[in-house]
Design an enzyme around this catalytic site. Structure first.
Site, short mmCIF file in Angstrom:
data_model
loop_
_atom_site.label_atom_id
_atom_site.label_comp_id
_atom_site.label_asym_id
_atom_site.label_seq_id
_atom_site.Cartn_x
_atom_site.Cartn_y
_atom_site.Cartn_z
CG ASN A 1 -1.81 1.24 1.30
OD1 ASN A 1 -1.41 2.34 0.93
ND2 ASN A 1 -3.02 1.05 1.78
CD GLU B 1 -4.51 4.77 0.79
OE1 GLU B 1 -5.06 5.80 1.21
OE2 GLU B 1 -3.97 3.92 1.53
CE1 TYR C 1 -6.79 0.82 1.29
CE2 TYR C 1 -7.77 2.23 -0.38
CZ TYR C 1 -7.26 2.06 0.89
OH TYR C 1 -7.24 3.11 1.77
CG ASP D 1 -4.71 -1.68 3.64
OD1 ASP D 1 -5.07 -2.33 4.65
OD2 ASP D 1 -4.66 -0.44 3.61
CG ASP E 1 0.28 5.19 5.81
OD1 ASP E 1 0.41 4.59 4.71
OD2 ASP E 1 -0.79 5.75 6.13
CG HIS E 2 0.15 0.46 4.63
ND1 HIS E 2 -0.64 -0.58 5.04
CD2 HIS E 2 -0.63 1.57 4.68
CE1 HIS E 2 -1.86 -0.14 5.33
NE2 HIS E 2 -1.88 1.17 5.13
#
Length: 534
Positions: free
Chosen positions: A280, A311, A387, A427, A524-525
């Site tokens: 992601n 994403e 996702y 995700d 952030d992943h």
């Protein structure tokens, strides 16, 4: 560089270049109090700054007890925190400005201002742990101090005894002869000599002699994973925070995920296999602009066959330019974009193996307008990059998620499974078990950890014959794939495992390795990977 998946990435980022603040690794609250002055009560110092010191210490303690001042929210304080050496070079006006920003009264001479700012920066930001330690200045003859720090008992930030000192706090020898430590309401008096002796004993007992004045560089510290049982001697590797067992309520036998020791070697040359990564990226265009990361370097390092993205936040008009700049050898790419909300959601599959067929969505208009699914058919399996919708603020999409989306995806992959095995990755916006989230108790009604989402994950996927490959391989391992940007979560390894490789039970035993790449940053992943023997 037309041959790069110029997913904008220029040079590979080494996470070791982003040192982690030791306070974030769970060091407990340690509040130094001003020691008693030995001798007559009428004793005074010719230097009137002692009174100012007392006033500053009083104000500083009040400010330290106030958790409203967040360093990460203020660029000035963040800049100083990133490079504490700047404090000594700051002017009095700059020091006063920084202290006002932190909510501390900027009173006293420059020495007191420097000391106050250094002590403030030593406070744990999110209120779960704190450490006060002044920076030693070897060039100052009038300010000789010994630094003091408490070793951690656990990443839950609790200090339980005074025998595990790894440093000694700076003390002005002319003014203080006794150091008082307040630990969980109990006061223990220790002088500097005693502290040094206890530290030396502790270091010897743990098999490692540590200098009182110089720490070995973090890059030289061997990374180790730690079980809850052995948290007394928690090794701190500042460049690899994921190797620290970070969990609010760790269970006996749990250990931290360390890819350097837990990833399996690739199968032998005579064994056919496919290697798939999933990531992601939280906005591909933002990643394109990121200085320092190279998709070419990642491809070289991991030598993956297929890369699944979630994403991407791309629009249809962006896809062609991206496809024209793929890394050489990865010419096959397939992109799904959101049509209802531009620059939202989006998934992709990039492969050096040409698939037999490609599909987009679940074939249901209610679910297919946000570009959440790409399906590629290969010789022996279907691969889906997915996702899953987030339940959102106030859990506004929770009902849709668990009553419509999850069952529809489950039914779709079960239909695919009638012809060949299925690999489902991406995700899932769900931390399935308590081991999959740093703070389970505090997130019972947070999107991604509600009982409804967790039950839906079990009911629609695991109970229908799909295997969580990472958990099957690592039943007692704490490994996260997502860390929020707030409060330095990644530096403290306070994360969630939201990204999965689920496979049909028929090929579960053919999974050679299911792994996490926590060192790859830019989102952030972090990426996850699967090695499947064919």
């Amino acid at each position: 560089m037309n041959q790069a998946l110029q997913l904008g990435f220029r040079t590979f980022i080494n996470l070791s270049s982003f040192p982690v603040d030791p306070r974030k690794l769970g060091i407990g609250r340690l509040t130094p109090l001003r020691g008693k002055v030995m001798g007559s009560k009428r004793r005074s110092f010719s230097n009137s700054s002692s009174i100012a010191d007392q006033n500053i210490d009083k104000k500083l303690r009040e400010a330290i007890d106030n958790d409203n001042n967040t360093i990460s929210d203020n660029p000035l304080l963040q800049d100083i925190k990133d490079d504490p050496s700047k404090i000594e070079a700051m002017t009095i006006q700059q020091l006063r400005t920084a202290l006002r920003t932190a909510g501390i009264p900027p009173k006293g001479l420059k020495r007191e201002l420097v000391s106050a700012l250094q002590s403030y920066l030593a406070k744990e930001i999110d209120g779960e742990s704190s450490l006060l330690a002044d920076k030693q200045d070897p060039s100052s003859n009038s300010d000789k101090r010994i630094s003091m720090m408490m070793e951690t008992k656990s990443v839950e930030d609790q200090v339980q005894d005074a025998n595990s000192f790894s440093k000694v706090s700076k003390v002005q020898q002319s003014r203080r002869t006794v150091k008082q430590l307040q630990i969980k309401g109990k006061t223990v008096d220790v002088n500097a000599k005693m502290v040094a002796t206890e530290q030396k004993k502790s270091a010897c007992a743990s098999g490692r002699m540590t200098s009182l004045t110089k720490k070995k560089a973090s890059s030289d510290v061997d990374s180790k994973y730690v079980s809850a049982k052995n948290r007394d001697t928690l090794p701190v590797n500042l460049s690899e925070p994921w190797t620290i067992l970070a969990h609010k309520k760790p269970q006996k036998g749990w250990i931290a995920y360390n890819p350097r020791t837990m990833r399996r070697s690739l199968p032998t040359e005579n064994t056919k296999f496919v290697k798939i990564l999933s990531w992601n990226v939280n906005g591909l265009r933002a990643l394109l602009k990121l200085e320092g990361f190279s998709a070419m370097e990642l491809a070289k390092q991991e030598n993956f066959d297929v890369l699944c993205l979630q994403e991407t936040k791309l629009q249809e008009k962006d896809v062609e330019s991206i496809k024209q700049s793929l890394i050489e050898g990865y010419e096959n790419s397939f992109w799904a974009c959101s049509n209802t909300r531009l620059g939202y959601s989006g998934t992709a599959i990039i492969s050096r193996i040409k698939p037999l067929s490609v599909r987009y969505g679940l074939g249901m208009s209610d679910h297919d307008s946000e570009g959440r699914v790409v399906i590629a058919e290969f010789d022996s399996f279907y691969l889906l990059s997915v996702y899953v919708p987030n339940s959102g603020d106030g859990l506004r999409r929770l009902t849709y998620r668990i009553t419509e989306w999850d069952p529809s995806l489950s039914n779709y992959i079960k239909e695919l499974e009638k012809s060949k095995a299925v690999i489902l990755t991406g995700d899932f916006n769900c931390a399935h078990e308590e081991i999959d989230i740093y703070n389970p108790a505090g997130n019972r009604r947070s999107a991604g950890f509600t009982i409804e989402e967790r039950q839906s994950f079990s009911t629609n996927f695991l109970s229908r014959g799909f295997v969580d490959t990472f958990r099957k391989q690592n039943p007692d391992v704490v490994g996260y794939t997502y860390w929020g940007y707030r409060h330095g979560a990644r530096k403290g390894n306070k994360g969630w495992r939201l990204d999965y490789f689920l496979v049909s039970d028929a090929i579960a035993d053919d999974v050679h390795d299911s792994f996490i790449l926590p060192d790859v940053i830019g989102s952030d992943h972090c990426p996850i990977g699967l090695v499947l023997k064919l």
